[in-house]
Design an enzyme around this catalytic site. Structure first.
Site, PDB file in Angstrom:
ATOM      1  N   TYR A 138       6.768 -21.301  19.666  1.00  0.00           N
ATOM      2  CA  TYR A 138       5.448 -21.715  19.197  1.00  0.00           C
ATOM      3  C   TYR A 138       4.686 -20.592  18.489  1.00  0.00           C
ATOM      4  O   TYR A 138       3.604 -20.851  17.962  1.00  0.00           O
ATOM      5  CB  TYR A 138       4.597 -22.222  20.367  1.00  0.00           C
ATOM      6  CG  TYR A 138       5.187 -23.414  21.064  1.00  0.00           C
ATOM      7  CD1 TYR A 138       5.489 -24.571  20.363  1.00  0.00           C
ATOM      8  CD2 TYR A 138       5.442 -23.389  22.430  1.00  0.00           C
ATOM      9  CE1 TYR A 138       6.035 -25.669  21.007  1.00  0.00           C
ATOM     10  CE2 TYR A 138       5.984 -24.483  23.082  1.00  0.00           C
ATOM     11  CZ  TYR A 138       6.285 -25.611  22.365  1.00  0.00           C
ATOM     12  OH  TYR A 138       6.823 -26.710  23.000  1.00  0.00           O
ATOM     13  N   ILE A 139       5.172 -19.383  18.517  1.00  0.00           N
ATOM     14  CA  ILE A 139       4.438 -18.263  17.923  1.00  0.00           C
ATOM     15  C   ILE A 139       5.265 -17.638  16.811  1.00  0.00           C
ATOM     16  O   ILE A 139       6.499 -17.755  16.796  1.00  0.00           O
ATOM     17  CB  ILE A 139       4.078 -17.203  18.991  1.00  0.00           C
ATOM     18  CG1 ILE A 139       5.330 -16.728  19.733  1.00  0.00           C
ATOM     19  CG2 ILE A 139       3.055 -17.759  19.969  1.00  0.00           C
ATOM     20  CD1 ILE A 139       5.067 -15.684  20.789  1.00  0.00           C
TER      21      ILE A 139
END
Length: 803
Positions: A138-139
């Protein structure tokens, strides 16, 4: 390998070579597994070396641990100007790092939160609150502009094979700034550890500029969390620092704006709650409003001073932490302990080395470019390409081109090679018709100007390095201001800041003290207080906070110890029945060690922490008559605890009662009068001290002391035996009532103090008389104290003490 042991006959050995029984027993106990022991030793050494060099300790040159170096190298290889999924970065790093994705992911988050070399996007956690980062899928992240500029240059980087031999990875990155001190590092290896504090970007580069100029510099840590810092014991990176939170007082509330670097808002609140549970600090509520900035609100209990609450927070919680710094690094493939100054000097030398190599490589490229453009101009201007039209082989082409270029050798800076000929022959035919001679000459002029500039920079390399560092400061310096304030933090007096929330009881009858003792005699104290125990025989000791129940025996007095208390002491000598008095303080001591408050074989008759008092002594005469005598304790001399006091009276005392306390004006007047008397006593005590030293000098050094006079050398006469005196009854001591003008109930409970610097009083030895005259048996009850004790048994005249 055979497990059979070789049996050696004792007759075959020389007697001197026969091992003793203990050595044989040790060998038998050890067994025959030498191979396994050697294998364990070798493998452990290899493991320890690997952990030290390739896991936990950073390299001094690029300031990175291997996992951090591999992460940055992977980001560089996949860099295209856009961000990449952290999971993708972790996967690429696994080509170089053989320890799994968990360690890589954690290291990536830590390195990204430093905000120097990696640009992050998404939830990478919050260092202020301690919240973790989101999942790697997600990053996203990428190299920062500064990271691209100062970290990489393949032309000057040394590469080695990766762990599986499929890839190449750098040994160290050619970092041009002190990244080790900028990032900081923590690591635990086998037998060693490192703890390096992060420093400010601007201060580090300015320190390098000072080093290049030969100027002195000082560097101190700087943390993202801010706070306050005491660097008085930093010791150039191998001492310790003290960090404190920044706490503002807003009315009754306390607000924590910045926290120490080693804590988070969650851990800090946990330490505050723990201290409150232990009743170390009085707090009504704690609220955490931390987001991008720290804001922790603390409300003390009603009536409690906020300033005392702040002092207690520094003393009992993580609002104040001390960090020991250990600057262990890898230098030349070996662990070494360095200082901050040494690292700056080494990084500056590496900077000069990297810049020099880059300039030399760039100069070589410019020379090749000049050579190529000059050859092309000669090749086209002089139509040398027409000489190869009738050539039937490559060798003939080489010969024709070399012969055509030979007349123009002075225009070149090196000889023409076959590779140069291949490049000329590879030029497309359209270049011949479109070749612009003037443009080519301008390009050659630009190349020559660049070469001159490079040669100039090589000639003044330090000035070039200074300009390079200043350019970095101009572009990136504003992004990294100092956040931690450097202050001289005052040490907190623990005894003042601590709460007196512990009750210690004293059971006078059974001789017990402790926190579980239920008694009317209780003392409110804290865990830092010390306690004074005094017996009737004058024996005292200082103890720490007692447990729930501790047996100490029958005590004359039990109180908190206070180094500033001056006691008034009156005691009776058991043999002679005489009464002596003094003022004394208790200073130096060893816990639980017994000392004497009066000479041996004496009993205390009065011990009061108020030496500014007047007592009434009721003397009993020979015929049973009672006479009152007033004794001002301030008129007594100040002596050390085990020293003899001043003779007060030789008559038995029926009782001692308190009369009054002196006014401040009377105390000041007595002290003013006592000062010149003390100076006279000091001058007279020199002769007494010399006589006492003469007694203590051993035989071998006796020649250094002047011989005594014949009168002093004469042996003293043997005293006549006196009939044993009847044991006198102890006088009744009436405790003083609470003074109405200045009630001091708390001071009555304050502890005793001994002046450790005071010397014991020295007494003159009585000079022998030719015919000692016995004292008259008849005692007059109305004699004054001066007549009674004019010449006492110690040869001390009371007038010498100002009486």
């Amino acid at each position: 390998m055979s497990d059979e042991t070789e049996n050696i006959e004792p007759e075959a050995l020389d007697p001197e070579e026969i091992p003793d029984e203990s050595a044989v027993a040790a060998v038998r106990q050890r067994g025959s597994n030498e191979y396994f022991r050697a294998m364990m030793d070798r493998n452990f050494l290899e493991y320890a070396s690997y952990v030290v060099k390739d896991r936990a300790i950073p390299d001094v040159d690029d300031g990175l641990k291997p996992v951090q170096r591999r992460i940055l190298w992977s980001l560089y290889k996949i860099d295209d100007g856009r961000t990449h999924k952290a999971a993708n970065v972790i996967g690429n790093t696994m080509h170089f790092h053989p320890h799994g994705d968990a360690s890589i992911g954690d290291a990536l988050v830590v390195l990204a939160n430093k905000e120097y070399f990696i640009t992050k996007q998404g939830n990478f956690g919050n260092p202020l609150t301690g919240s973790p980062a989101a999942a790697p899928r997600y990053i996203e992240c990428s190299l920062s502009p500064m990271g691209r500029e100062v970290l990489f240059n393949n032309d000057i980087t040394e590469f080695v094979d990766s762990y599986d031999g499929r890839s190449k990875e750098p040994v160290v990155l050619p970092v041009k700034i002190p990244s080790l001190l900028m990032l900081g590092s923590d690591g635990i290896a086998v037998g060693m550890a490192t703890r390096i504090m992060p420093h400010n970007f601007n201060e580090l580069l300015n320190a390098q500029i000072s080093e290049l100029r030969g100027e002195p510099f000082e560097l101190y840590p700087d943390f993202q969390q801010g706070g306050m810092m005491d660097v008085s014991e930093y010791q150039d990176g191998n001492g310790k620092i003290t960090l404190r939170a920044k706490i503002d007082i807003d009315g009754r509330k306390l607000v924590i704006r910045e926290i120490p670097a080693t804590t988070t808002s969650e851990s800090l609140i946990a330490s505050i709650e723990k201290a409150a549970e232990k009743n170390k600090i009085k707090i009504a509520s704690v609220n955490d409003y931390t987001t991008e900035k720290v804001e922790i609100e603390i409300v003390p209990t009603r009536g409690y001073d906020p300033e005392k609450t702040r002092q207690a927070l520094f003393m009992y919680t993580d609002c104040s932490v001390s960090i020991s710094v250990n600057l262990t690094v890898i230098r030349e493939s070996r662990p070494a302990v360095m200082s901050v100054s040494e690292i700056i000097k080494r990084n500056t030398q590496k900077l000069l080395e990297y810049l020099k190599r880059e300039l030399e490589i760039e100069l070589g490229k410019q020379e090749d470019l000049f050579h190529a453009k000059t050859l092309a101009q000669i090749f086209f201007e002089n139509r040398i390409y027409k000489r190869i039209e009738e050539c039937g082989s490559q060798e003939e082409e080489y010969v024709e081109v070399h012969s055509g270029l030979a007349p123009f050798r002075e225009l070149l800076r090196r000889d023409v090679t076959d590779e140069d000929v291949d490049k000329l022959l590879a030029l497309p035919v359209r270049r011949i018709s479109r070749f612009d001679i003037e443009k080519n000459q301008r390009e050659i002029a630009e190349v020559l100007a660049k070469m001159d500039e490079i040669n100039k920079n090589l000639g003044s390399l330090k000035q070039f390095a200074i300009r390079y560092l200043k350019s970095l400061l101009e572009r990136y310096g504003a992004m990294y201001p100092r956040r931690t304030e450097i202050e001289r933090l005052e040490k907190i007096d623990r005894t003042v800041a601590a709460l007196n929330n512990i009750k210690v009881g004293w059971d006078r009858k059974n001789g017990y003290i402790g926190t579980a003792i239920k008694s009317d005699d209780t003392i409110a104290c804290n865990e830092f207080d010390r306690f004074l125990c005094v017996t009737k025989e004058g024996v005292y000791k200082v103890i720490a906070l007692p447990p729930e129940k501790l047996f100490v025996g029958k005590l004359y007095d039990f109180r908190k110890y206070d180094a500033s208390t001056e006691f008034g002491v009156i005691y009776r000598e058991a043999k002679s029945g005489k009464y002596y008095g003094k003022r004394s303080s208790i200073g130096g001591f060893i816990l639980d060690k017994e000392y004497m408050l009066c000479p041996a074989k004496c009993k205390l008759e009065l011990l009061t922490p108020r030496s500014d008092a007047v007592y009434t002594l009721f003397e009993t005469g020979a015929r049973g008559k009672t006479a009152e005598k007033e004794q001002n304790l301030m008129e007594l001399p100040v002596r050390t605890p085990k020293a003899r006091g001043l003779l007060i009276t030789g008559k038995p005392l029926a009782k001692i009662t308190h009369k009054r306390y002196l006014t401040p004006e009377e105390v000041e007047a007595l002290r003013a009068v006592a000062q010149p008397a003390d100076r006279e006593e000091d001058s007279e005590s020199d002769e007494e001290m010399t006589e006492e030293i003469r007694e203590e000098i051993p035989a071998e050094t006796a020649g250094e002391v002047p011989e005594p006079t014949p009168e002093e050398a004469a042996p003293p006469p043997e005293p006549e035996e006196e009939p044993a005196e009847e044991e006198q009854p102890e006088p009744a001591v009436e405790e003083p009532p609470e003074p109405s003008p200045e009630p001091l109930p708390e001071e009555e409970k304050e502890p005793l103090v001994l002046d450790a610097l005071a010397d014991e009083p020295v007494r003159k030895k009585p000079k022998p008389k030719a015919k000692p005259q016995p004292e008259p048996a008849k005692e007059e009850p109305e004699e004054t104290p001066e007549q009674t004790s004019g010449n006492n048994e110690f040869g001390m005249i009371q007038s010498e003490f100002g009486f």
